[in-house]
Design an enzyme around this catalytic site. Structure first.
Site, PDB file in Angstrom:
ATOM      1  N   ARG A  44       0.909  -1.155  -0.115  1.00 14.92           N
ATOM      2  CA  ARG A  44       0.168   0.048   0.090  1.00 14.92           C
ATOM      3  C   ARG A  44       0.773   1.283  -0.034  1.00 14.92           C
ATOM      4  NH1 ARG A  44      -1.872  -3.772   3.841  1.00 14.92           N
ATOM      5  NH2 ARG A  44      -3.998  -4.725   3.386  1.00 14.92           N
ATOM      6  N   LYS A  82      -2.337  -1.862   8.609  1.00 18.20           N
ATOM      7  CA  LYS A  82      -3.802  -1.941   8.416  1.00 18.20           C
ATOM      8  C   LYS A  82      -4.498  -3.193   9.380  1.00 18.20           C
ATOM      9  CE  LYS A  82      -7.506  -2.430   5.168  1.00 18.20           C
ATOM     10  NZ  LYS A  82      -8.016  -2.445   3.937  1.00 18.20           N
ATOM     11  N   HIS A 143      -3.646   3.101  -5.548  1.00 15.01           N
ATOM     12  CA  HIS A 143      -4.051   1.710  -4.793  1.00 15.01           C
ATOM     13  C   HIS A 143      -4.187   0.797  -6.066  1.00 15.01           C
ATOM     14  CE1 HIS A 143      -4.970  -0.681  -1.561  1.00 15.01           C
ATOM     15  NE2 HIS A 143      -6.314  -1.085  -2.379  1.00 15.01           N
ATOM     16  N   ARG A 146      -1.452  -1.817  -6.497  1.00 19.56           N
ATOM     17  CA  ARG A 146      -1.503  -3.007  -5.681  1.00 19.56           C
ATOM     18  C   ARG A 146      -2.295  -3.971  -6.256  1.00 19.56           C
ATOM     19  NH1 ARG A 146      -1.133  -4.742  -0.181  1.00 19.56           N
ATOM     20  NH2 ARG A 146      -3.225  -5.769   0.581  1.00 19.56           N
ATOM     21  N   HIS A 169      -2.727 -10.094   3.266  1.00 22.43           N
ATOM     22  CA  HIS A 169      -4.388 -10.231   3.496  1.00 22.43           C
ATOM     23  C   HIS A 169      -4.584 -11.079   4.813  1.00 22.43           C
ATOM     24  CE1 HIS A 169      -5.857  -9.384  -1.062  1.00 22.43           C
ATOM     25  NE2 HIS A 169      -5.562  -8.229  -0.272  1.00 22.43           N
ATOM     26  N   TYR A 179     -10.122 -10.856  -5.590  1.00 22.19           N
ATOM     27  CA  TYR A 179      -9.455 -11.059  -7.102  1.00 22.19           C
ATOM     28  C   TYR A 179      -9.924 -12.546  -7.619  1.00 22.19           C
ATOM     29  CZ  TYR A 179      -6.323  -7.682  -5.187  1.00 22.19           C
ATOM     30  OH  TYR A 179      -5.827  -6.271  -4.768  1.00 22.19           O
TER      31      TYR A 179
END
Length: 183
Positions: A44, A82, A143, A146, A169, A179
């Site tokens: 990120r 995050k 973004h 990414r 993730h 995705y």
């Protein structure tokens, strides 16, 4: 696989990214390195901007992502990433590590706890917008680099678990939810 109502993901192919990178001149080295890092490491923008010199392992060709950067009310903040899984070590290609080393070698008096990219995320967004507008390239968000990284890995048939770990993730299901339709 993936959400049936998944929103359209914008991303660049490697060829589109290469066209973008070719627009950077010698005086824009910092931006070129940032954008390459975003595309090739899948981090990120806040993670890239929070990188300290000590986060780079030139020998093992890795970067350690352990924090994130943001700017609010003209004040800079470095905080936890995050999620817990966002703490990770990412291998980057040799050519990018060499470029990163060349870039950091030019930074006078760089200390281990110094940010290697001393700018705000808005500057990165502005530079991307300027380049895409001027050179009439497909407009995407910062973004979306990414997403471009993940799409590239999917094209190269990298397994979802590896992708999930690489981009931080929480689970493979997160990767597949976002995705899965690209598979």
């Amino acid at each position: 696989m993936g959400r049936s109502n998944a929103r359209e993901l914008n991303f660049w192919t490697k060829e589109e990214f290469d066209l973008f990178i070719e627009t950077f001149g010698n005086t824009e080295e910092m931006y070129r390195v940032i954008f390459k890092l975003l595309f090739w490491a899948g981090c990120r923008v806040g993670e890239a901007l929070a990188l300290y010199y000590e986060d780079i392992d030139f020998k093992n060709m890795t970067i350690s992502i352990r924090k994130t950067y943001y700017r609010r009310c003209k004040q800079d903040f470095i905080t936890e990433p995050k999620t817990e899984k966002s703490n990770r070590t990412v291998t980057i290609p040799k050519f990018l590590m060499e470029e990163l080393e060349k870039y950091t070698d030019k930074l006078y008096g760089l200390k281990p706890h110094d940010r290697i990219f001393p700018i705000a995320d808005r500057a990165v967004q502005k530079k991307m917008r300027q380049k895409t507008d001027k050179h009439k390239l497909k407009a995407i968000r910062v973004h979306d680099l990414r997403h471009s990284h993940v799409a590239f890995l999917i094209e190269k048939e990298v397994q979802p678990l590896v992708i999930a770990q690489r981009v931080g993730h929480e689970s493979v299901s997160t990767t597949m939810n976002v995705y899965g339709h690209l598979y």
